[in-house]
Design a protein around this motif. Structure first.
Motif, PDB file in Angstrom:
ATOM      1  N   VAL A 112       0.845  -1.201   0.000  1.00 58.23           N
ATOM      2  CA  VAL A 112       0.000   0.000   0.000  1.00 58.23           C
ATOM      3  C   VAL A 112       0.877   1.246   0.000  1.00 58.23           C
ATOM      4  O   VAL A 112       1.764   1.406   0.835  1.00 58.23           O
ATOM      5  CB  VAL A 112      -0.940   0.029   1.225  1.00 58.23           C
ATOM      6  N   GLY A 113       0.650   2.102  -0.966  1.00 60.11           N
ATOM      7  CA  GLY A 113       1.372   3.357  -1.027  1.00 60.11           C
ATOM      8  C   GLY A 113       2.760   3.268  -1.625  1.00 60.11           C
ATOM      9  O   GLY A 113       3.396   4.294  -1.862  1.00 60.11           O
ATOM     10  N   PRO A 116       2.777   4.493  -6.091  1.00 64.39           N
ATOM     11  CA  PRO A 116       1.941   5.695  -6.049  1.00 64.39           C
ATOM     12  C   PRO A 116       1.116   5.946  -7.292  1.00 64.39           C
ATOM     13  O   PRO A 116       0.069   6.609  -7.226  1.00 64.39           O
ATOM     14  CB  PRO A 116       2.961   6.824  -5.821  1.00 64.39           C
ATOM     15  N   HIS A 120      -5.480   1.486  -6.529  1.00 62.37           N
ATOM     16  CA  HIS A 120      -5.561   0.504  -5.451  1.00 62.37           C
ATOM     17  C   HIS A 120      -7.012   0.017  -5.337  1.00 62.37           C
ATOM     18  O   HIS A 120      -7.907   0.794  -4.979  1.00 62.37           O
ATOM     19  CB  HIS A 120      -5.127   1.120  -4.122  1.00 62.37           C
ATOM     20  N   ARG A 148      -1.964   6.085   4.097  1.00 65.74           N
ATOM     21  CA  ARG A 148      -0.896   6.698   3.316  1.00 65.74           C
ATOM     22  C   ARG A 148      -1.509   7.714   2.366  1.00 65.74           C
ATOM     23  O   ARG A 148      -2.597   7.499   1.827  1.00 65.74           O
ATOM     24  CB  ARG A 148      -0.103   5.639   2.557  1.00 65.74           C
ATOM     25  N   ILE A 151      -3.105   8.165  -2.312  1.00 63.95           N
ATOM     26  CA  ILE A 151      -3.433   6.868  -2.903  1.00 63.95           C
ATOM     27  C   ILE A 151      -4.738   6.991  -3.687  1.00 63.95           C
ATOM     28  O   ILE A 151      -5.722   7.537  -3.198  1.00 63.95           O
ATOM     29  CB  ILE A 151      -3.573   5.777  -1.823  1.00 63.95           C
ATOM     30  N   TRP A 153      -7.647   5.186  -4.539  1.00 60.42           N
ATOM     31  CA  TRP A 153      -8.428   3.999  -4.199  1.00 60.42           C
ATOM     32  C   TRP A 153      -9.594   3.825  -5.165  1.00 60.42           C
ATOM     33  O   TRP A 153     -10.248   4.791  -5.540  1.00 60.42           O
ATOM     34  CB  TRP A 153      -8.986   4.117  -2.782  1.00 60.42           C
TER      35      TRP A 153
END
Length: 263
Positions: A112-113, A116, A120, A148, A151, A153
């Motif tokens: 995660v993160g 970049p 996600h 973070r 991101i 999402w």
């Protein structure tokens, strides 16, 4: 790298107890499990499926994971981080188009993160639960992994997005399988030569769960966990898929690992 391949990796091992994996079993016996993650290469951009354990946790488990590090004991070198390993294949973080998360437990969120530019993908219910889990599940979610900045999402909506086709060509499809976690997803792949391949992830840690002889050691709903396995078994029977369980040390040892691949 533009052809379709599935690479299997692991970010070390976790040392725990049998009952952490198989509910109420083992009489306190030790158990050592692999911590997998996967990379699908694709002409439309690559997908990282989960991310194993974060390198920060490998560096200082107590600081990064807190008290849960005494239950789930990390056996991992920083060189086994997800990005460190895919870079050995000549793949850079910016080559990753999607970072797909089966769920957001601490042994799946190591990427995660760290990518970049990637989108996600996660279930909205899982993301929201990770932010405010029930007391017994709080240790499974590491906020430093999830919180973070910057991101992108993309949230899926449970049964409304069941069998979500990531590329639109049938290569990678998510399957909503709650039970181990509220927003857990498994992954169905269709590879040119291997054919259908089902990653149960933590819907079935081991063949004991898959064959309905044990319940997972950690669940948000035992009923949902059982029904999700039944759903996956029906899917595997229908498609004649190769089945890869989530943390089975014996079965994992039989599979090809990167730099070898399934195509």
């Amino acid at each position: 790298m533009t052809d379709i391949r599935l690479y299997m990796f692991q970010t070390g091992h976790l040392n725990l107890k049998v009952h952490n994996i198989k509910m109420n079993e083992g009489n306190g016996a030790d158990y050592r499990i692999p911590v997998p993650f996967f990379l699908l290469t694709h002409p439309k951009g690559h997908t990282l499926i989960d991310g194993g354990i974060a390198v920060e946790a490998a560096r200082d488990p107590a600081k990064y994971w807190g008290p849960v590090s005494e239950v789930f004991k990390i056996e991992m070198d920083e060189s086994e981080g997800c990005i460190e390993q895919i870079e050995k294949l000549g793949i850079k973080p910016e080559d990753i188009r999607f970072a797909l998360f089966s769920h957001l437990h601490l042994d799946h969120t190591g990427s995660v993160g760290r990518i970049p530019t990637a989108t996600h993908i996660v279930q909205r219910s899982e993301f929201e639960y990770a932010k405010n889990p029930d007391w017994y599940a709080a240790g499974a979610y590491i906020r430093d992994d999830i919180d973070r900045s910057d991101i992108n999402w993309h949230f899926l909506e449970g049964v409304e997005d069941d069998f979500y086709d990531v590329y639109g060509d049938g290569t990678l499809t998510t399957v909503f399988t709650p039970g181990h976690a509220p927003g857990h997803m498994s992954v169905m792949l269709n590879l040119p030569n291997t054919g259908p391949l089902l990653l149960t992830i933590d819907a079935a840690y081991t063949t004991d769960h898959w064959e309905e002889r044990s319940l997972p050691g950690f669940v948000s709903s035992a009923v949902d966990a059982v029904r999700s396995v039944q759903k996956l078994r029906a899917l595997a029977d229908k498609t004649e898929a190769m089945v890869v369980t989530g943390h089975d040390p014996d079965e994992w040892s039989k599979l090809k690992k990167a730099p070898d691949f399934y195509s």
